[in-house]
Design an enzyme around this catalytic site. Structure first.
Site, PDB file in Angstrom:
ATOM      1  N   GLU A 147       1.984  11.156   9.278  1.00 40.22           N
ATOM      2  CA  GLU A 147       0.720  10.411   9.235  1.00 40.22           C
ATOM      3  C   GLU A 147       0.007  10.124  10.617  1.00 40.22           C
ATOM      4  O   GLU A 147      -0.753  10.721  11.166  1.00 40.22           O
ATOM      5  CB  GLU A 147       0.828   9.036   8.436  1.00 40.22           C
ATOM      6  CG  GLU A 147      -0.164   7.995   8.452  1.00 40.22           C
ATOM      7  CD  GLU A 147       0.127   6.784   7.712  1.00 40.22           C
ATOM      8  OE1 GLU A 147       0.997   6.305   7.899  1.00 40.22           O
ATOM      9  OE2 GLU A 147      -1.205   5.990   7.414  1.00 40.22           O
TER      10      GLU A 147
ATOM     11  N   HIS B 158       0.811   7.710  -4.353  1.00 36.92           N
ATOM     12  CA  HIS B 158       1.033   7.060  -3.285  1.00 36.92           C
ATOM     13  C   HIS B 158       0.222   5.904  -3.153  1.00 36.92           C
ATOM     14  O   HIS B 158      -1.186   5.917  -2.700  1.00 36.92           O
ATOM     15  CB  HIS B 158       0.627   8.077  -2.260  1.00 36.92           C
ATOM     16  CG  HIS B 158       1.012   7.460  -0.678  1.00 36.92           C
ATOM     17  ND1 HIS B 158       0.868   8.430   0.589  1.00 36.92           N
ATOM     18  CD2 HIS B 158       0.811   6.416  -0.213  1.00 36.92           C
ATOM     19  CE1 HIS B 158       1.218   7.797   1.378  1.00 36.92           C
ATOM     20  NE2 HIS B 158       1.074   6.201   1.189  1.00 36.92           N
TER      21      HIS B 158
ATOM     22  N   HIS C 270       0.592   1.544  -2.561  1.00 35.15           N
ATOM     23  CA  HIS C 270       1.529   0.349  -1.969  1.00 35.15           C
ATOM     24  C   HIS C 270       0.914  -1.068  -2.728  1.00 35.15           C
ATOM     25  O   HIS C 270      -0.214  -1.254  -2.548  1.00 35.15           O
ATOM     26  CB  HIS C 270       1.478   0.027  -0.345  1.00 35.15           C
ATOM     27  CG  HIS C 270       1.803   1.369   0.358  1.00 35.15           C
ATOM     28  ND1 HIS C 270       3.152   1.473   0.907  1.00 35.15           N
ATOM     29  CD2 HIS C 270       1.219   2.327   0.787  1.00 35.15           C
ATOM     30  CE1 HIS C 270       3.316   2.513   1.711  1.00 35.15           C
ATOM     31  NE2 HIS C 270       2.069   2.922   1.388  1.00 35.15           N
TER      32      HIS C 270
ATOM     33  N   ASP D 292      -3.648   2.030   0.323  1.00 32.92           N
ATOM     34  CA  ASP D 292      -3.857   0.719   0.246  1.00 32.92           C
ATOM     35  C   ASP D 292      -5.355   0.192  -0.062  1.00 32.92           C
ATOM     36  O   ASP D 292      -6.057   0.014   0.651  1.00 32.92           O
ATOM     37  CB  ASP D 292      -3.580   0.143   1.559  1.00 32.92           C
ATOM     38  CG  ASP D 292      -2.070   0.438   1.849  1.00 32.92           C
ATOM     39  OD1 ASP D 292      -0.984  -0.244   1.365  1.00 32.92           O
ATOM     40  OD2 ASP D 292      -1.918   1.441   2.855  1.00 32.92           O
TER      41      ASP D 292
ATOM     42  N   HIS E  45       7.208   8.536   4.138  1.00 29.02           N
ATOM     43  CA  HIS E  45       6.044   8.719   5.037  1.00 29.02           C
ATOM     44  C   HIS E  45       6.485   9.554   6.099  1.00 29.02           C
ATOM     45  O   HIS E  45       7.309   9.281   6.857  1.00 29.02           O
ATOM     46  CB  HIS E  45       5.357   7.343   5.603  1.00 29.02           C
ATOM     47  CG  HIS E  45       4.518   6.704   4.257  1.00 29.02           C
ATOM     48  ND1 HIS E  45       5.158   6.216   3.117  1.00 29.02           N
ATOM     49  CD2 HIS E  45       3.419   6.027   4.418  1.00 29.02           C
ATOM     50  CE1 HIS E  45       4.202   5.380   2.651  1.00 29.02           C
ATOM     51  NE2 HIS E  45       3.150   5.505   3.247  1.00 29.02           N
TER      52      HIS E  45
HETATM   53  N1  HPA Z   1       1.706   4.004   6.349  1.00 30.25           N
HETATM   54  C1  HPA Z   1       2.808   3.342   6.556  1.00 30.25           C
HETATM   55  N2  HPA Z   1       3.243   2.231   6.161  1.00 30.25           N
HETATM   56  C2  HPA Z   1       2.336   1.689   5.100  1.00 30.25           C
HETATM   57  C3  HPA Z   1       1.079   2.225   4.814  1.00 30.25           C
HETATM   58  C4  HPA Z   1       0.711   3.463   5.533  1.00 30.25           C
HETATM   59  O1  HPA Z   1      -0.159   3.953   5.247  1.00 30.25           O
HETATM   60  N3  HPA Z   1       0.561   1.572   3.833  1.00 30.25           N
HETATM   61  C5  HPA Z   1       1.467   0.416   3.552  1.00 30.25           C
HETATM   62  N4  HPA Z   1       2.472   0.679   4.304  1.00 30.25           N
HETATM   63 ZN    ZN Z   2       1.276   4.798   2.418  1.00 35.01          ZN
END
Ligand code: HPA
Ligand code: ZN
Length: 334
Positions: free
Chosen positions: A197, A14, A16, A276, A194
């Site tokens: 979250e 995971h 990006h 990230d 996703h």
């Molecule tokens: N969540 C949703 N979208 C995203 C994330 C994340 O943690 N990081 C980059 N795009």
């Molecule tokens: Zn993410």
């Protein structure tokens, strides 16, 4: 001396790639491409990284990505990540990219993906690190726009392992993308999304039932639904968990309250990832170390997390077996 966590062979599932853009590279690319960014210095960029929620972060993340223009920029971005990941003991990385963040400002799909692919080849040659691409759709945009992206990706479909779903979760449930995920599945792509979250446990259930995903990115809020936890455990569903991201985006208030320990105790196939890393204060080994310390994880828990990163990957079975044997060999002498 490498510490136990750094030396432990691991996959990152995971990540990006746009979220690995460090402020120093952001400034260098802004200068190289003549792009104006709303920050006076690298320190000013870092000072802006105080987020109350996911959207606060996404606003800055999309703005930062505007410095990525040429194919070589995407190559340099990915290469910086692979170097950092290799130093953390990552031997396989499944990296997400957000084509719409670039194509919507006039950058060709091919510019993005060819830059990433050349870096992936270089990472394999230099570090022996394998990698795979996950093409993520931005869920705040329409399903029609996601379909347009899938069409643009057509010439490179054999170089893409999976599709994903990211960006603003609340108000954009997985079901919004039911048809495009079905189309992606029909072309042979794997699926991830996703879910849970910021969004409710129902979004996790929807990702499973409506999209038919192969794994769940984050999944924290699944723990609010006991039946869902039992289902995730019984099916061996992989969760790609991101502790430092959760802390920075206020998904958890304190790492000591992070759900990873409860996930492991419930028998869930949880993994640790950086999400990230340029924005959230750490790469994958930093995430292992921080959450292990906060939750008092055992060496056995840490090894389980690394094993899960391979069993939850999109690698072929033989490669998974090879990596698990490498973990066993490492643990025997470390
Ligand atoms: N969540 C949703 N979208 C995203 C994330 C994340 O943690 N990081 C980059 N795009
Ligand atoms: Zn993410």
């Amino acid at each position: 001396m490498k510490d136990f966590i750094t030396g432990l062979p691991k996959a990152e599932l995971h990540l990006h790639i746009e979220g690995s853009l460090e402020p120093e590279l952001m400034f260098a690319l802004a200068a190289r491409n003549g792009v104006t960014i709303p920050f006076a210095s690298v320190d000013a960029v870092r000072a802006a990284y105080a987020f109350a929620n996911l959207q606060d972060f996404l606003d800055i993340y999309y703005a930062g990505a505007s410095v990525l223009v040429e194919q070589v920029d995407f190559h340099d971005l990915a290469m910086a990540y692979f170097e950092r990941a290799a130093a953390d003991g990552v031997v396989h990385a499944e990296i997400m990219f957000d084509p719409q963040t670039h194509t919507d400002r006039g950058i060709a799909f091919g510019t993005v993906i060819e830059g990433l692919l050349s870096a992936m080849a270089e990472a394999e040659a230099r570090f022996g690190m394998t990698s795979a691409l996950i093409m993520s759709f931005l869920r705040h945009l329409s399903e029609e726009a996601a379909f347009e992206t899938l069409v643009m990706a057509q010439p490179w479909l054999d170089r893409i392992a999976a599709v994903g779903l990211d960006s603003s979760e609340l108000g954009h449930p997985p079901a919004k993308f039911a048809r495009v995920f079905a189309a992606a599945r029909a072309t042979g792509l794997r699926l991830t999304a996703h879910a849970g979250e910021e969004g409710p446990p129902e979004y996790v259930t929807e990702a499973l039932d409506v999209l038919g995903v192969d794994r769940i990115d984050h999944g924290n809020r699944a723990l609010e639904d006991e039946a869902l936890v039992a289902r995730l455990a019984a099916s061996g569903m992989t969760l790609t968990v991101c502790p430092l991201s959760n802390l920075k985006l206020c998904v958890v208030q304190d790492l000591a309250d992070h759900p990873l320990g409860r996930m492991l105790a419930a028998g869930l196939r949880a993994t640790v990832n950086s999400d990230d890393p340029a924005y959230f204060g750490g790469y994958v080994a930093d995430n292992y170390r921080a959450v292990a310390k906060a939750l008092g994880l055992s060496r056995g828990d840490i090894v389980q997390l690394a094993r899960n990163s391979f069993t939850g990957s999109f690698l072929p079975e033989a490669a998974v077996a090879r990596h698990l044997a490498a973990i066993d060999a490492y643990v025997a002498v470390a």
